[in-house]
Design a protein around this motif. Structure first.
Motif, PDB file in Angstrom:
ATOM      1  N   PHE A   8       0.858  -0.917   0.041  1.00  0.00           N
ATOM      2  CA  PHE A   8      -0.011  -0.097  -0.118  1.00  0.00           C
ATOM      3  C   PHE A   8       0.366   0.950   0.065  1.00  0.00           C
ATOM      4  O   PHE A   8       2.205   1.457   0.829  1.00  0.00           O
ATOM      5  CB  PHE A   8      -0.598   0.063   1.134  1.00  0.00           C
ATOM      6  CG  PHE A   8      -1.709  -1.038   1.170  1.00  0.00           C
ATOM      7  CD1 PHE A   8      -3.284  -1.441   0.353  1.00  0.00           C
ATOM      8  CD2 PHE A   8      -1.457  -1.945   2.141  1.00  0.00           C
ATOM      9  CE1 PHE A   8      -3.758  -2.317   0.998  1.00  0.00           C
ATOM     10  CE2 PHE A   8      -2.441  -3.341   2.649  1.00  0.00           C
ATOM     11  CZ  PHE A   8      -3.329  -3.234   1.953  1.00  0.00           C
ATOM     12  N   THR A   9       0.717   2.193  -1.082  1.00  0.00           N
ATOM     13  CA  THR A   9       1.143   3.448  -0.668  1.00  0.00           C
ATOM     14  C   THR A   9       0.638   4.355   0.250  1.00  0.00           C
ATOM     15  O   THR A   9      -0.346   4.941  -0.019  1.00  0.00           O
ATOM     16  CB  THR A   9       1.593   3.695  -2.191  1.00  0.00           C
ATOM     17  OG1 THR A   9       2.192   3.016  -2.989  1.00  0.00           O
ATOM     18  CG2 THR A   9       2.170   5.153  -2.717  1.00  0.00           C
ATOM     19  N   ILE A  10       1.545   5.195   1.038  1.00  0.00           N
ATOM     20  CA  ILE A  10       0.517   6.453   1.503  1.00  0.00           C
ATOM     21  C   ILE A  10       1.396   7.483   1.426  1.00  0.00           C
ATOM     22  O   ILE A  10       2.548   8.236   1.472  1.00  0.00           O
ATOM     23  CB  ILE A  10       0.614   5.833   3.338  1.00  0.00           C
ATOM     24  CG1 ILE A  10       0.614   5.083   3.132  1.00  0.00           C
ATOM     25  CG2 ILE A  10       0.186   7.589   4.151  1.00  0.00           C
ATOM     26  CD1 ILE A  10       1.319   4.230   4.807  1.00  0.00           C
ATOM     27  N   THR A  11       0.417   8.606   1.267  1.00  0.00           N
ATOM     28  CA  THR A  11       1.025  10.098  -0.073  1.00  0.00           C
ATOM     29  C   THR A  11       0.590  10.851   1.661  1.00  0.00           C
ATOM     30  O   THR A  11      -0.495  10.337   2.157  1.00  0.00           O
ATOM     31  CB  THR A  11       0.423  10.062  -1.012  1.00  0.00           C
ATOM     32  OG1 THR A  11      -1.627  10.074  -0.703  1.00  0.00           O
ATOM     33  CG2 THR A  11       0.334   8.977  -2.045  1.00  0.00           C
ATOM     34  N   ARG A  12       0.464  12.519   1.839  1.00  0.00           N
ATOM     35  CA  ARG A  12       0.360  13.014   1.885  1.00  0.00           C
ATOM     36  C   ARG A  12      -1.240  12.923   1.936  1.00  0.00           C
ATOM     37  O   ARG A  12      -1.850  13.546   3.079  1.00  0.00           O
ATOM     38  CB  ARG A  12       1.280  14.422   2.188  1.00  0.00           C
ATOM     39  CG  ARG A  12       2.574  14.390   2.320  1.00  0.00           C
ATOM     40  CD  ARG A  12       3.386  15.298   3.610  1.00  0.00           C
ATOM     41  NE  ARG A  12       4.748  14.944   4.383  1.00  0.00           N
ATOM     42  CZ  ARG A  12       5.547  15.356   4.587  1.00  0.00           C
ATOM     43  NH1 ARG A  12       5.279  17.023   3.273  1.00  0.00           N
ATOM     44  NH2 ARG A  12       6.530  15.273   4.261  1.00  0.00           N
ATOM     45  N   ALA A  13      -1.876  13.590   0.641  1.00  0.00           N
ATOM     46  CA  ALA A  13      -3.176  13.445   0.662  1.00  0.00           C
ATOM     47  C   ALA A  13      -4.055  12.861   1.191  1.00  0.00           C
ATOM     48  O   ALA A  13      -4.924  12.757   2.137  1.00  0.00           O
ATOM     49  CB  ALA A  13      -3.387  13.769  -0.329  1.00  0.00           C
ATOM     50  N   ASP A  14      -3.694  11.032   1.682  1.00  0.00           N
ATOM     51  CA  ASP A  14      -3.884  10.575   2.168  1.00  0.00           C
ATOM     52  C   ASP A  14      -4.228  10.500   3.737  1.00  0.00           C
ATOM     53  O   ASP A  14      -5.473  10.410   4.673  1.00  0.00           O
ATOM     54  CB  ASP A  14      -3.514   8.547   1.860  1.00  0.00           C
ATOM     55  CG  ASP A  14      -3.359   8.446   1.015  1.00  0.00           C
ATOM     56  OD1 ASP A  14      -4.071   8.728   0.372  1.00  0.00           O
ATOM     57  OD2 ASP A  14      -2.590   7.282   0.406  1.00  0.00           O
ATOM     58  N   LEU A  15      -3.362  10.884   3.988  1.00  0.00           N
ATOM     59  CA  LEU A  15      -3.176  11.165   5.667  1.00  0.00           C
ATOM     60  C   LEU A  15      -3.634  13.230   5.765  1.00  0.00           C
ATOM     61  O   LEU A  15      -4.585  12.731   6.694  1.00  0.00           O
ATOM     62  CB  LEU A  15      -1.847  12.349   5.962  1.00  0.00           C
ATOM     63  CG  LEU A  15      -0.437  10.740   5.916  1.00  0.00           C
ATOM     64  CD1 LEU A  15       0.811  12.016   6.568  1.00  0.00           C
ATOM     65  CD2 LEU A  15      -0.828   9.800   6.287  1.00  0.00           C
ATOM     66  N   VAL A  16      -4.572  13.689   5.019  1.00  0.00           N
ATOM     67  CA  VAL A  16      -5.513  14.276   5.476  1.00  0.00           C
ATOM     68  C   VAL A  16      -6.888  13.844   5.082  1.00  0.00           C
ATOM     69  O   VAL A  16      -7.692  14.660   5.992  1.00  0.00           O
ATOM     70  CB  VAL A  16      -5.444  15.834   4.460  1.00  0.00           C
ATOM     71  CG1 VAL A  16      -5.819  16.093   4.119  1.00  0.00           C
ATOM     72  CG2 VAL A  16      -3.554  16.160   3.747  1.00  0.00           C
ATOM     73  N   ARG A  17      -7.071  12.957   4.632  1.00  0.00           N
ATOM     74  CA  ARG A  17      -8.225  12.345   4.273  1.00  0.00           C
ATOM     75  C   ARG A  17      -8.107  12.014   5.581  1.00  0.00           C
ATOM     76  O   ARG A  17      -9.463  12.076   5.646  1.00  0.00           O
ATOM     77  CB  ARG A  17      -8.546  11.774   2.648  1.00  0.00           C
ATOM     78  CG  ARG A  17      -8.145  12.653   1.693  1.00  0.00           C
ATOM     79  CD  ARG A  17      -8.897  11.516   0.631  1.00  0.00           C
ATOM     80  NE  ARG A  17      -7.939  10.337  -0.274  1.00  0.00           N
ATOM     81  CZ  ARG A  17      -7.091  11.011  -0.707  1.00  0.00           C
ATOM     82  NH1 ARG A  17      -6.374  12.051  -1.607  1.00  0.00           N
ATOM     83  NH2 ARG A  17      -6.003  10.002  -1.461  1.00  0.00           N
ATOM     84  N   TYR A  18      -7.503  11.570   5.571  1.00  0.00           N
ATOM     85  CA  TYR A  18      -7.730  10.430   7.216  1.00  0.00           C
ATOM     86  C   TYR A  18      -8.004  10.581   7.967  1.00  0.00           C
ATOM     87  O   TYR A  18      -8.819  10.771   9.153  1.00  0.00           O
ATOM     88  CB  TYR A  18      -6.388   9.067   7.581  1.00  0.00           C
ATOM     89  CG  TYR A  18      -6.582   8.451   8.934  1.00  0.00           C
ATOM     90  CD1 TYR A  18      -7.279   7.508   8.683  1.00  0.00           C
ATOM     91  CD2 TYR A  18      -6.224   9.031   9.759  1.00  0.00           C
ATOM     92  CE1 TYR A  18      -7.363   6.688   9.603  1.00  0.00           C
ATOM     93  CE2 TYR A  18      -6.448   8.114  10.786  1.00  0.00           C
ATOM     94  CZ  TYR A  18      -7.122   7.410  10.897  1.00  0.00           C
ATOM     95  OH  TYR A  18      -7.272   5.841  11.977  1.00  0.00           O
ATOM     96  N   ALA A  19      -7.377  12.023   8.363  1.00  0.00           N
ATOM     97  CA  ALA A  19      -7.236  13.047   9.316  1.00  0.00           C
ATOM     98  C   ALA A  19      -8.682  13.764   9.336  1.00  0.00           C
ATOM     99  O   ALA A  19      -9.961  13.700  10.085  1.00  0.00           O
ATOM    100  CB  ALA A  19      -6.490  14.652   9.070  1.00  0.00           C
TER     101      ALA A  19
END
Length: 126
Positions: A8-19
């Motif tokens: 699985f690739t994690i991006t900064r955009a994923d972190l924003v969506r998760y937050a």
């Protein structure tokens, strides 16, 4: 039985969506300056997000199974670069179902060859 590893690739955009979805707006997950000011090597992924990706791997290996328990310890941060992303790999080893019909899956979750979750394990009823 060894299960096919999943990446699985994690991006900064994923972190924003998760937050946004989870309500965890701790700036160490989005702000490089804050993360490094508290001694981290950079912006890090939420531990629960990393754990959720491990759970996604289990759900892929065992679609429709009931998850009886799922747990781990957060042992090492997943540093997410500003550009691109970082890969985590989830590997698993399943023991045959016991007399109660429960299957135990021991996981190995790594980033750059380093384990990021300690003692991750799922117990399932298929």
């Amino acid at each position: 039985m060894n299960l096919e590893p999943q990446t699985f690739t994690i991006t900064r955009a994923d972190l924003v969506r998760y937050a946004e979805a989870g309500g965890d707006h701790n700036p160490i997950h989005q702000d490089e300056a804050v993360a490094t000011s508290v001694g981290l090597p950079g912006v890090i992924a939420h531990g629960m997000y990393t754990m959720a990706l491990a759970a996604r791997a289990v759900a892929t290996w065992y679609p429709g199974a009931e998850v009886v328990t799922f747990g781990c310890k957060f042992t090492n941060p997943v540093v997410v670069p500003a550009d691109g992303g970082v890969d985590i790999e989830v590997a698993g080893e399943a023991k045959p179902a016991d007399e109660d019909g429960l299957t135990t899956v021991t996981l190995t979750v790594t980033c750059g060859g380093q384990k990021v979750l300690g003692m991750p394990k799922a117990v399932l009823r298929a």
